[in-house]
Design an enzyme around this catalytic site. Structure first.
Site, PDB file in Angstrom:
ATOM      1  N   HIS A  72       0.847  -1.189   0.000  1.00  0.00           N
ATOM      2  CA  HIS A  72       0.000   0.000   0.000  1.00  0.00           C
ATOM      3  C   HIS A  72       0.886   1.245   0.000  1.00  0.00           C
ATOM      4  O   HIS A  72       1.782   1.400   0.835  1.00  0.00           O
ATOM      5  CB  HIS A  72      -0.910   0.008   1.228  1.00  0.00           C
ATOM      6  CG  HIS A  72      -1.936   1.094   1.203  1.00  0.00           C
ATOM      7  ND1 HIS A  72      -3.166   0.940   0.608  1.00  0.00           N
ATOM      8  CD2 HIS A  72      -1.897   2.361   1.674  1.00  0.00           C
ATOM      9  CE1 HIS A  72      -3.850   2.063   0.718  1.00  0.00           C
ATOM     10  NE2 HIS A  72      -3.104   2.945   1.370  1.00  0.00           N
ATOM     11  N   ALA A  73       0.654   2.148  -0.951  1.00  0.00           N
ATOM     12  CA  ALA A  73       1.510   3.327  -1.107  1.00  0.00           C
ATOM     13  C   ALA A  73       1.491   4.184   0.156  1.00  0.00           C
ATOM     14  O   ALA A  73       0.435   4.429   0.743  1.00  0.00           O
ATOM     15  CB  ALA A  73       1.051   4.145  -2.304  1.00  0.00           C
TER      16      ALA A  73
ATOM     17  N   TYR B 184      -9.551  11.056   5.043  1.00  0.00           N
ATOM     18  CA  TYR B 184      -9.738  10.948   3.599  1.00  0.00           C
ATOM     19  C   TYR B 184     -11.056  11.590   3.175  1.00  0.00           C
ATOM     20  O   TYR B 184     -11.131  12.246   2.132  1.00  0.00           O
ATOM     21  CB  TYR B 184      -9.682   9.484   3.165  1.00  0.00           C
ATOM     22  CG  TYR B 184      -8.347   8.847   3.457  1.00  0.00           C
ATOM     23  CD1 TYR B 184      -7.254   9.048   2.618  1.00  0.00           C
ATOM     24  CD2 TYR B 184      -8.169   8.059   4.590  1.00  0.00           C
ATOM     25  CE1 TYR B 184      -6.020   8.473   2.889  1.00  0.00           C
ATOM     26  CE2 TYR B 184      -6.939   7.482   4.880  1.00  0.00           C
ATOM     27  CZ  TYR B 184      -5.874   7.688   4.025  1.00  0.00           C
ATOM     28  OH  TYR B 184      -4.649   7.133   4.300  1.00  0.00           O
TER      29      TYR B 184
ATOM     30  N   HIS C  50      -6.784   0.124   5.788  1.00  0.00           N
ATOM     31  CA  HIS C  50      -6.719   1.132   6.842  1.00  0.00           C
ATOM     32  C   HIS C  50      -7.373   0.667   8.137  1.00  0.00           C
ATOM     33  O   HIS C  50      -7.028   1.159   9.214  1.00  0.00           O
ATOM     34  CB  HIS C  50      -7.348   2.436   6.350  1.00  0.00           C
ATOM     35  CG  HIS C  50      -6.667   3.000   5.146  1.00  0.00           C
ATOM     36  ND1 HIS C  50      -6.846   2.470   3.885  1.00  0.00           N
ATOM     37  CD2 HIS C  50      -5.788   4.020   5.008  1.00  0.00           C
ATOM     38  CE1 HIS C  50      -6.115   3.155   3.014  1.00  0.00           C
ATOM     39  NE2 HIS C  50      -5.465   4.094   3.657  1.00  0.00           N
TER      40      HIS C  50
ATOM     41  N   HIS D   4       2.483  14.492   0.244  1.00  0.00           N
ATOM     42  CA  HIS D   4       2.822  14.278   1.652  1.00  0.00           C
ATOM     43  C   HIS D   4       4.281  14.666   1.912  1.00  0.00           C
ATOM     44  O   HIS D   4       4.589  15.349   2.897  1.00  0.00           O
ATOM     45  CB  HIS D   4       2.638  12.805   2.028  1.00  0.00           C
ATOM     46  CG  HIS D   4       1.219  12.361   2.155  1.00  0.00           C
ATOM     47  ND1 HIS D   4       0.347  12.877   3.076  1.00  0.00           N
ATOM     48  CD2 HIS D   4       0.511  11.421   1.474  1.00  0.00           C
ATOM     49  CE1 HIS D   4      -0.826  12.273   2.970  1.00  0.00           C
ATOM     50  NE2 HIS D   4      -0.754  11.388   1.995  1.00  0.00           N
TER      51      HIS D   4
ATOM     52  N   HIS E  34       0.142  12.271  -5.409  1.00  0.00           N
ATOM     53  CA  HIS E  34      -0.472  12.349  -4.084  1.00  0.00           C
ATOM     54  C   HIS E  34       0.561  12.080  -2.982  1.00  0.00           C
ATOM     55  O   HIS E  34       0.689  12.860  -2.026  1.00  0.00           O
ATOM     56  CB  HIS E  34      -1.617  11.337  -3.980  1.00  0.00           C
ATOM     57  CG  HIS E  34      -2.197  11.223  -2.601  1.00  0.00           C
ATOM     58  ND1 HIS E  34      -3.253  11.981  -2.170  1.00  0.00           N
ATOM     59  CD2 HIS E  34      -1.843  10.445  -1.544  1.00  0.00           C
ATOM     60  CE1 HIS E  34      -3.529  11.680  -0.911  1.00  0.00           C
ATOM     61  NE2 HIS E  34      -2.694  10.744  -0.510  1.00  0.00           N
ATOM     62  N   GLU E  35       1.283  10.980  -3.101  1.00  0.00           N
ATOM     63  CA  GLU E  35       2.261  10.640  -2.062  1.00  0.00           C
ATOM     64  C   GLU E  35       3.379  11.676  -1.990  1.00  0.00           C
ATOM     65  O   GLU E  35       3.860  12.012  -0.905  1.00  0.00           O
ATOM     66  CB  GLU E  35       2.844   9.242  -2.314  1.00  0.00           C
ATOM     67  CG  GLU E  35       1.830   8.110  -2.226  1.00  0.00           C
ATOM     68  CD  GLU E  35       1.127   8.018  -0.882  1.00  0.00           C
ATOM     69  OE1 GLU E  35       1.706   8.434   0.138  1.00  0.00           O
ATOM     70  OE2 GLU E  35      -0.024   7.543  -0.856  1.00  0.00           O
TER      71      GLU E  35
ATOM     72  N   GLU F  68      -3.813  14.665   3.547  1.00  0.00           N
ATOM     73  CA  GLU F  68      -4.316  13.909   2.407  1.00  0.00           C
ATOM     74  C   GLU F  68      -4.740  14.830   1.265  1.00  0.00           C
ATOM     75  O   GLU F  68      -4.630  14.466   0.087  1.00  0.00           O
ATOM     76  CB  GLU F  68      -5.490  13.027   2.841  1.00  0.00           C
ATOM     77  CG  GLU F  68      -5.149  11.995   3.894  1.00  0.00           C
ATOM     78  CD  GLU F  68      -4.045  11.044   3.454  1.00  0.00           C
ATOM     79  OE1 GLU F  68      -3.943  10.763   2.246  1.00  0.00           O
ATOM     80  OE2 GLU F  68      -3.279  10.589   4.324  1.00  0.00           O
TER      81      GLU F  68
END
Length: 664
Positions: free
Chosen positions: A364-365, A534, A524, A398, A394-395, A422
């Site tokens: 999971h990323a 999220y 999750h 972060h 997206h990552e 997020e």
């Protein structure tokens, strides 16, 4: 306790109770510290505050080291799941918990409530919550083990292939995910759904029960009634649940229009015997193992099928994109906004493709901050698809957040609220996913920007962004009920599906019972990741996007010539500078302050979502009226609760909260 400015009278009045029975291990309780306000001269008060400031600097350095140790041990375990790495992670976690506990005892000797510096008070307040380290060592070990066990079950879960039952090495990523992308065989999808939920869900129920019990003990020791209140405290608003519900009220009509439109197309595709005209949609038919996004239905539900498809995956493959090239492309977007590029250590230590050495790992990323101001990484099993193209942006969002607040005290190195982190990566993806940007990147050929093409693009976004909202919302409504005890362990699965039917309008592909535990089939849940973040992020990213687009000169509210859905902030330093200033705040300010810094608003608001999707909403209403679609859904005919469970639930506290927070 430092009390240099206390008068003799105050010292006699001051009563401090710090009761630690059996070093916390026997009864698992941390005593409360009750402080009677002390009075003294300004000089004495200033000296006490200065001592607190010096202590904070020392504590910050210590916390940086302990969080770094924890992150390294967690990385080693999640990137290589072995018994050794699991045991090592557990030992590090227990050692860090002991250190945190000792630091907390010293922290609580300061009269920080009396400090005048609001920033110093905020740091002390954050450090006054001990976290799970409040648990006695044996209970903390049980909590960590329960989480590790659930993660390992999820990561190692495999099922057998529908077409070849001797091939039993199918994992959720990539094999099961690919089945839901490619297959339109209802029986294959049903089989795969059931097998995955058995392997990853039911197998974790005992560990989940243990996790809930231990985590609630930790919550009580931190002054909360349950973990639900603890999680909600991160939003720093007393009416957070009401705010979440109000957001759902805003977007629910749009979701219901999408739901009705998709249900019709599924009924036409699979037949009335599989999909009813007025009922919930069977979860296994929505193109995703969790039915959380419906992107994979786009190929046969597109509003205007004669218009050219935006197939970024094919373009990426044809142009010989690699995982590294995808990451470099994402980095370049942030640099174009005058934000930071990735440091050298990022490229040296990240895992951007699944290693070919046969190890078990959590694919999971995820993005990682190692709290030393230098080490930031992404762990992701990248494949060359449009989904991973967006996920990488997206990552990296972060990571950008980490980079922007890396010089703050460690206690502030977090998002303004959990949803902010997020939202940052996703707000970048809103630009990256536009036809305008894809043409700039050479991933989309020139084509018409007509209304029909725009409706297609908005629909594609809607079956990703909008349909995700009720799923994201209900996961933590479920856990709030579990933590509060309004959902008992004998009714977990029944209540979970009641939420899914009520909010999402989906039903299981076959009858369910309490022998099943379908929530844990979602990463999750198994990994102890709060999920309301999220839900919030999918709302506020459109708030951020609207403001950034206005700053970039790409959008003006009410102007019909330029749509919010086709705004691309690429190369806008004005937008990037404004975003960077918000990110640099970390959690040093309350989230309304951070929100206001970028948007001028102090409330979370779904009006940005509605502006973005307004053309789609109007089109869907007209289309659903034309075809006579039923808006909403009647009760499911699939049994997931026993008659007795339904009777008990009808007047339960959980049922009342469900009705209150679901808008029903």
């Amino acid at each position: 306790m430092p009390c240099g400015y206390c008068s003799e009278t105050t010292k006699r009045v001051l009563f401090i109770m710090l009761k630690i029975i059996g070093e916390l291990a026997l009864v698992g309780a941390i005593a409360s510290v009750f402080i009677v306000a002390a009075q003294g001269t300004a000089e004495e008060r200033a000296a006490e505050e200065a001592a607190g400031r010096r202590y904070m600097r020392t504590l910050d350095e210590q916390r940086s080291r302990t969080k770094n140790r924890m992150a390294l041990a967690s990385w080693d375990y999640q990137s290589n799941i072995t018994d050794y790495n699991q045991e090592r992670q557990l030992q590090v976690a227990l050692e860090v918990a002991d250190q945190d506990k000792e630091a907390w005892k010293e922290t609580m000797t300061y009269l920080w409530h009396e400090f005048e510096d609001p920033d110093l008070k905020r740091m002390f307040e954050k450090y006054s919550k001990l976290g799970t380290a409040a648990l006695p060592e044996d209970l903390n070990q049980r909590l960590i083990s329960a989480i590790n066990n659930m993660q390992a079950t999820y990561a190692k879960a495999t099922i057998c292939d529908y077409k070849d039952r001797t091939k039993c090495d199918l994992r959720v990523e990539p094999e099961i995910t690919e089945i839901f992308v490619e297959s339109s065989d209802a029986e294959e999808l049903k089989y795969t759904w059931l097998e995955w939920h058995k392997a990853a869900g039911a197998a974790s129920k005992a560990d989940f029960i243990e996790y809930v019990n231990m985590y609630n003990e930790a919550a009580k020791l931190n002054g909360y009634d349950s973990v639900a209140e603890w999680w909600l405290s991160e939003y720093e608003e007393s009416d957070s649940e009401e705010q979440f519900a109000a957001l759902w009220d805003q977007v629910k009509p749009l979701y219901q229009q999408i739901h009705a439109y998709v249900r019709r197309h599924l009924r036409l595709f699979y037949g009335d015997q599989v999909v009813s005209a007025k009922g919930p949609i069977p979860a296994h038919l929505l193109g995703n193992i969790w039915a959380q996004s419906w992107n994979n239905l786009e190929k046969f539900t597109r509003p205007f099928p004669d218009k050219p498809d935006v197939d970024v995956t094919a373009a990426l493959i044809n142009q010989n994109y690699t995982a590294l090239k995808i990451f470099k492309t994402a980095e370049e977007f942030f640099v174009s906004l005058n934000l930071s590029g990735m440091p050298d250590l990022f490229w040296e230590r990240s895992i951007i493709e699944k290693p070919q050495d046969g190890r078990d790992m959590v694919c999971h990323a995820s993005a990682w901050d190692f709290f030393d101001g230098e080490d930031f990484r992404i762990k992701q099993c990248t494949t060359i698809t449009s989904a991973f193209f967006k996920t990488t942006h997206h990552e990296m969002g972060h990571i950008q957040y980490y980079l922007q607040y890396k010089d703050l005290p460690v206690i502030y190195r977090a998002g303004a609220n959990p949803g902010f982190h997020e939202a940052v990566g996703d707000v970048i993806s809103l630009s990256v996913d536009t036809p305008k940007h894809l043409r700039v990147m050479g991933l989309l050929e020139d084509g018409p920007d007509d209304l029909e093409s725009n409706i297609n693009q908005l629909y594609k976004m809607g079956i990703d962004k909008i349909v995700f909202l009720p799923f994201a919302y209900l996961l933590d409504l479920f856990r709030y009920g579990v933590f509060r005890g309004t959902i008992s362990e004998e009714d977990y699965n029944c209540h979970f599906w009641q939420l899914r039917e009520t909010l999402q309008g989906v039903e299981p592909p076959a009858p369910r019972s309490e022998q099943d535990f379908d929530p844990a089939a979602k990463y999750h849940i198994s990994a102890d990741v709060e999920y309301m973040r999220y839900y919030i992020s999918y709302i506020i990213q459109f708030q951020f996007h609207r403001s950034l687009c206005e700053l970039a000169g790409e959008y003006t509210s009410g102007e019909t010539e330029r749509l919010l859905s086709n705004c691309d902030i690429y190369n806008s330093t004005e937008a990037g500078n404004a975003l960077g200033k918000m990110l640099q705040l970390g959690s040093s300010k309350s989230w309304p302050d951070a929100m206001e810094a970028l948007t001028g608003q102090r409330k979370m608001d779904a009006s940005g979502v509605l502006e973005y999707f307004q053309p789609l909403y109007e089109w869907l209403k007209t289309e659903n009226e034309r075809t006579g679609e039923y808006i909403g859904w009647e009760p499911s005919t699939v049994q997931y609760c026993t008659p007795e469970q339904r009777d008990n639930m009808e007047n339960s506290e959980f049922r009342q909260k469900l009705l209150k927070y679901s808008g029903n």
